[in-house]
Structures are given as structure tokens and as C-alpha cells.
Design a protein around this motif. Structure first.
Motif, PDB file in Angstrom:
ATOM      1  N   LEU A   1      -2.268  16.666  -4.338  1.00 28.40           N
ATOM      2  CA  LEU A   1      -3.105  16.230  -3.214  1.00 28.40           C
ATOM      3  C   LEU A   1      -3.870  14.945  -3.529  1.00 28.40           C
ATOM      4  CD1 LEU A   1      -4.492  19.645  -1.893  1.00 28.40           C
ATOM      5  CD2 LEU A   1      -2.617  18.268  -0.993  1.00 28.40           C
ATOM      6  N   SER A   2      -4.316  14.792  -4.769  1.00 31.72           N
ATOM      7  CA  SER A   2      -5.020  13.560  -5.142  1.00 31.72           C
ATOM      8  C   SER A   2      -4.077  12.364  -5.068  1.00 31.72           C
ATOM      9  CB  SER A   2      -5.601  13.667  -6.551  1.00 31.72           C
ATOM     10  OG  SER A   2      -6.591  14.648  -6.606  1.00 31.72           O
ATOM     11  N   GLY A   3      -2.863  12.535  -5.546  1.00 37.95           N
ATOM     12  CA  GLY A   3      -1.889  11.450  -5.468  1.00 37.95           C
ATOM     13  C   GLY A   3      -1.589  11.058  -4.031  1.00 37.95           C
ATOM     14  N   LEU A   4      -1.412  12.052  -3.176  1.00 36.33           N
ATOM     15  CA  LEU A   4      -1.153  11.749  -1.764  1.00 36.33           C
ATOM     16  C   LEU A   4      -2.360  11.070  -1.112  1.00 36.33           C
ATOM     17  CD1 LEU A   4       0.738  14.994  -0.704  1.00 36.33           C
ATOM     18  CD2 LEU A   4       1.703  12.729  -1.114  1.00 36.33           C
ATOM     19  N   LEU A   5      -3.563  11.523  -1.447  1.00 38.69           N
ATOM     20  CA  LEU A   5      -4.770  10.893  -0.905  1.00 38.69           C
ATOM     21  C   LEU A   5      -4.896   9.448  -1.384  1.00 38.69           C
ATOM     22  CD1 LEU A   5      -7.440  11.059   0.673  1.00 38.69           C
ATOM     23  CD2 LEU A   5      -8.494  11.953  -1.406  1.00 38.69           C
ATOM     24  N   LEU A   6      -4.558   9.189  -2.636  1.00 40.38           N
ATOM     25  CA  LEU A   6      -4.647   7.824  -3.160  1.00 40.38           C
ATOM     26  C   LEU A   6      -3.598   6.903  -2.537  1.00 40.38           C
ATOM     27  CD1 LEU A   6      -5.486   8.653  -6.853  1.00 40.38           C
ATOM     28  CD2 LEU A   6      -6.989   7.550  -5.189  1.00 40.38           C
ATOM     29  N   VAL A   7      -2.417   7.441  -2.256  1.00 40.52           N
ATOM     30  CA  VAL A   7      -1.416   6.633  -1.545  1.00 40.52           C
ATOM     31  C   VAL A   7      -1.917   6.313  -0.139  1.00 40.52           C
ATOM     32  CG1 VAL A   7       0.884   6.665  -0.502  1.00 40.52           C
ATOM     33  CG2 VAL A   7       0.593   7.393  -2.865  1.00 40.52           C
ATOM     34  N   LEU A   8      -2.475   7.313   0.529  1.00 39.76           N
ATOM     35  CA  LEU A   8      -3.028   7.096   1.869  1.00 39.76           C
ATOM     36  C   LEU A   8      -4.167   6.079   1.829  1.00 39.76           C
ATOM     37  CD1 LEU A   8      -2.997   7.988   4.856  1.00 39.76           C
ATOM     38  CD2 LEU A   8      -4.685   9.702   4.231  1.00 39.76           C
ATOM     39  N   ARG A   9      -5.006   6.172   0.798  1.00 34.60           N
ATOM     40  CA  ARG A   9      -6.107   5.220   0.653  1.00 34.60           C
ATOM     41  C   ARG A   9      -5.576   3.799   0.489  1.00 34.60           C
ATOM     42  NH1 ARG A   9      -8.752   1.968  -2.603  1.00 34.60           N
ATOM     43  NH2 ARG A   9      -7.343   2.308  -4.308  1.00 34.60           N
TER      44      ARG A   9
ATOM     45  N   GLY B   1      11.736   6.825  -3.209  1.00 35.18           N
ATOM     46  CA  GLY B   1      12.285   6.043  -2.093  1.00 35.18           C
ATOM     47  C   GLY B   1      11.239   5.730  -1.043  1.00 35.18           C
ATOM     48  N   THR B   2      10.395   6.703  -0.719  1.00 36.58           N
ATOM     49  CA  THR B   2       9.328   6.472   0.258  1.00 36.58           C
ATOM     50  C   THR B   2       8.361   5.414  -0.251  1.00 36.58           C
ATOM     51  OG1 THR B   2       9.500   8.757   1.032  1.00 36.58           O
ATOM     52  CG2 THR B   2       7.482   7.574   1.569  1.00 36.58           C
ATOM     53  N   GLY B   3       7.987   5.509  -1.526  1.00 39.45           N
ATOM     54  CA  GLY B   3       7.080   4.520  -2.101  1.00 39.45           C
ATOM     55  C   GLY B   3       7.666   3.122  -2.089  1.00 39.45           C
ATOM     56  N   LEU B   4       8.920   3.006  -2.507  1.00 40.92           N
ATOM     57  CA  LEU B   4       9.554   1.690  -2.513  1.00 40.92           C
ATOM     58  C   LEU B   4       9.719   1.146  -1.097  1.00 40.92           C
ATOM     59  CD1 LEU B   4      12.217   2.270  -5.296  1.00 40.92           C
ATOM     60  CD2 LEU B   4      10.116   0.918  -5.445  1.00 40.92           C
ATOM     61  N   LEU B   5       9.995   2.025  -0.141  1.00 46.81           N
ATOM     62  CA  LEU B   5      10.100   1.585   1.254  1.00 46.81           C
ATOM     63  C   LEU B   5       8.767   1.058   1.771  1.00 46.81           C
ATOM     64  CD1 LEU B   5      11.928   1.341   3.743  1.00 46.81           C
ATOM     65  CD2 LEU B   5      11.222   3.653   4.359  1.00 46.81           C
ATOM     66  N   LEU B   6       7.681   1.692   1.348  1.00 47.96           N
ATOM     67  CA  LEU B   6       6.365   1.204   1.758  1.00 47.96           C
ATOM     68  C   LEU B   6       6.109  -0.208   1.247  1.00 47.96           C
ATOM     69  CD1 LEU B   6       4.200   4.419   1.191  1.00 47.96           C
ATOM     70  CD2 LEU B   6       4.834   3.409   3.380  1.00 47.96           C
ATOM     71  N   VAL B   7       6.607  -0.516   0.053  1.00 50.32           N
ATOM     72  CA  VAL B   7       6.408  -1.862  -0.494  1.00 50.32           C
ATOM     73  C   VAL B   7       7.354  -2.850   0.178  1.00 50.32           C
ATOM     74  CG1 VAL B   7       6.571  -3.301  -2.566  1.00 50.32           C
ATOM     75  CG2 VAL B   7       5.543  -1.035  -2.705  1.00 50.32           C
ATOM     76  N   THR B   8       8.631  -2.510   0.283  1.00 51.68           N
ATOM     77  CA  THR B   8       9.589  -3.465   0.848  1.00 51.68           C
ATOM     78  C   THR B   8       9.368  -3.716   2.335  1.00 51.68           C
ATOM     79  OG1 THR B   8      11.226  -1.710   1.233  1.00 51.68           O
ATOM     80  CG2 THR B   8      11.369  -2.939  -0.849  1.00 51.68           C
ATOM     81  N   SER B   9       8.765  -2.740   3.037  1.00 51.06           N
ATOM     82  CA  SER B   9       8.480  -2.946   4.461  1.00 51.06           C
ATOM     83  C   SER B   9       7.171  -3.700   4.684  1.00 51.06           C
ATOM     84  CB  SER B   9       8.428  -1.599   5.193  1.00 51.06           C
ATOM     85  OG  SER B   9       7.308  -0.858   4.752  1.00 51.06           O
ATOM     86  N   GLY B  10       6.404  -3.867   3.627  1.00 52.83           N
ATOM     87  CA  GLY B  10       5.160  -4.621   3.744  1.00 52.83           C
ATOM     88  C   GLY B  10       3.930  -3.776   3.993  1.00 52.83           C
ATOM     89  N   LEU B  11       4.076  -2.464   4.123  1.00 54.69           N
ATOM     90  CA  LEU B  11       2.898  -1.623   4.334  1.00 54.69           C
ATOM     91  C   LEU B  11       2.015  -1.571   3.097  1.00 54.69           C
ATOM     92  CD1 LEU B  11       4.448   1.303   6.396  1.00 54.69           C
ATOM     93  CD2 LEU B  11       2.853  -0.436   7.190  1.00 54.69           C
ATOM     94  N   LEU B  12       2.627  -1.596   1.921  1.00 53.56           N
ATOM     95  CA  LEU B  12       1.874  -1.729   0.675  1.00 53.56           C
ATOM     96  C   LEU B  12       2.106  -3.138   0.144  1.00 53.56           C
ATOM     97  CD1 LEU B  12       2.525   1.603  -1.272  1.00 53.56           C
ATOM     98  CD2 LEU B  12       0.467   0.906  -0.096  1.00 53.56           C
ATOM     99  N   PRO B  13       1.052  -3.817  -0.246  1.00 55.61           N
ATOM    100  CA  PRO B  13       1.216  -5.213  -0.636  1.00 55.61           C
ATOM    101  C   PRO B  13       1.941  -5.420  -1.968  1.00 55.61           C
ATOM    102  CG  PRO B  13      -1.103  -4.581  -0.699  1.00 55.61           C
ATOM    103  CD  PRO B  13      -0.343  -3.421  -0.156  1.00 55.61           C
ATOM    104  N   ARG B  14       1.777  -4.510  -2.936  1.00 60.61           N
ATOM    105  CA  ARG B  14       2.329  -4.737  -4.274  1.00 60.61           C
ATOM    106  C   ARG B  14       2.948  -3.455  -4.821  1.00 60.61           C
ATOM    107  NH1 ARG B  14      -3.379  -6.074  -5.078  1.00 60.61           N
ATOM    108  NH2 ARG B  14      -3.286  -3.998  -5.921  1.00 60.61           N
TER     109      ARG B  14
END
Length: 176
Positions: A74-82, A23-36
């Protein structure tokens, strides 16, 4: 009456973590914080890491699972942050943080043991963390000089740290 053994004792916990991350990931995309939607690829990596940690903490899986668990999480979280901060956090900048994550993973695994085996795991983990912290200022351009020129001047500091370690060991043995 025979008591049934529950195969997955914490289904609700696993489900809540899964749906929270998705849900957090999809929210990041639908809110425009993540482009794709393709930018969400680190979330399965994070989920896999959390599954390893869950297996160790709840299902008594081998303690070695903690290393990939912490590493993937931690790597996954760092890559999302990146991905969120793409213009600044390029892979060329953040690569030392993966060394830090590997060192943290190994040190968490090493804490489970005692004696010389613990030292054999924790010492390389600490060295990995120290090296990553050494490379990080150069990676983020906080130090303007070249790495080789800084090492050429400051390498004798290693002897000073070695002497402090030996002196600390001397004091520790003297107390006994």
C-alpha cells in the motif's frame, strides 16, 4: 515414481504480477505521466510487499509477514500515486495516510488471532487509523484552524467515546 515438489508453485502468477507492475510503471514514463524513470522507485517496494503477501498466502510463511506485505504494497502504491499527482499530494499532505496503512496492516495481522492477543493488536491498529483520520483534514487544509486550538475545544469528546465503549461492554456482558 516419486512426485517432485515444486519450489515456486505459482510461477505464472508471480511473473504476471511482476510484468504488470513493471509494464505499468514504464508506460507511465513513456506516456509522459511520470516525468522521469527515477519516479518508478516505489514499484520495487510494491513488489516486495506483494512477495510477502504471496509467501503468507501460498507458501505458509509466518503470519507476521502479512504486516510488511500490506505495509510495503500500500505504501508503494500511495507513493506512485503521489508521484503522479505531485503538485497536490506532497509528503506534508499525505503523511497521515501512512499511519492509516500501518493501522490496516496491523489489523489484518490481528485478525489471525483470537482472545486477548487479538485485542492487543487490533486496538492499537484502530487507534492508529482513528488518529490518522483525525490528522488528515488538517493535513489537506480542509480545517482552517490550528490543530492545537481544535484539540483544546474538543478533547472532552474522548470521555464521551470512552463512555460509549464502556456502555457497549456493559450491554455485551449483560447478554451473557
Amino acid at each position: 515414481m516419486k512426485k517432485r515438489r515444486v519450489r515456486v508453485p505459482h510461477k505464472l502468477l508471480l511473473g504476471s504480477v511482476f510484468f504488470f507492475l513493471v509494464g505499468t510503471g514504464l508506460l507511465l514514463v513513456t506516456s509522459g505521466l511520470l516525468p522521469r524513470y527515477e519516479d518508478l522507485w516505489p514499484i520495487p517496494l510494491t513488489l516486495l510487499g506483494l512477495l510477502f503477501i504471496y509467501l503468507v498466502k501460498v507458501n505458509n510463511a509466518p503470519s507476521g509477514y502479512i504486516v510488511p506485505g500490506i505495509l510495503f504494497t500500500l505504501s508503494g502504491l500511495l507513493l506512485v500515486l503521489r508521484t503522479l499527482l505531485t503538485p497536490y499530494l506532497t509528503m506534508e499532505r499525505i503523511w497521515p495516510l501512512f499511519m492509516t496503512i500501518a493501522g490496516i496492516s496491523l489489523s489484518m495481522y490481528g485478525r489471525r488471532f483470537t482472545g486477548t492477543f487479538r485485542v492487543k493488536i487490533i486496538v492499537p491498529a484502530v487507534i492508529m487509523i482513528i488518529l490518522s483520520l483525525l490528522f488528515l483534514p488538517f493535513s489537506f487544509d480542509l480545517v482552517r484552524e490550528r490543530f492545537s486550538s481544535v484539540v483544546t475545544v474538543w478533547w472532552p469528546v474522548l470521555f464521551i467515546f470512552l463512555s460509549l465503549g464502556l456502555f457497549g461492554e456493559y450491554l455485551r456482558k449483560k447478554k451473557k
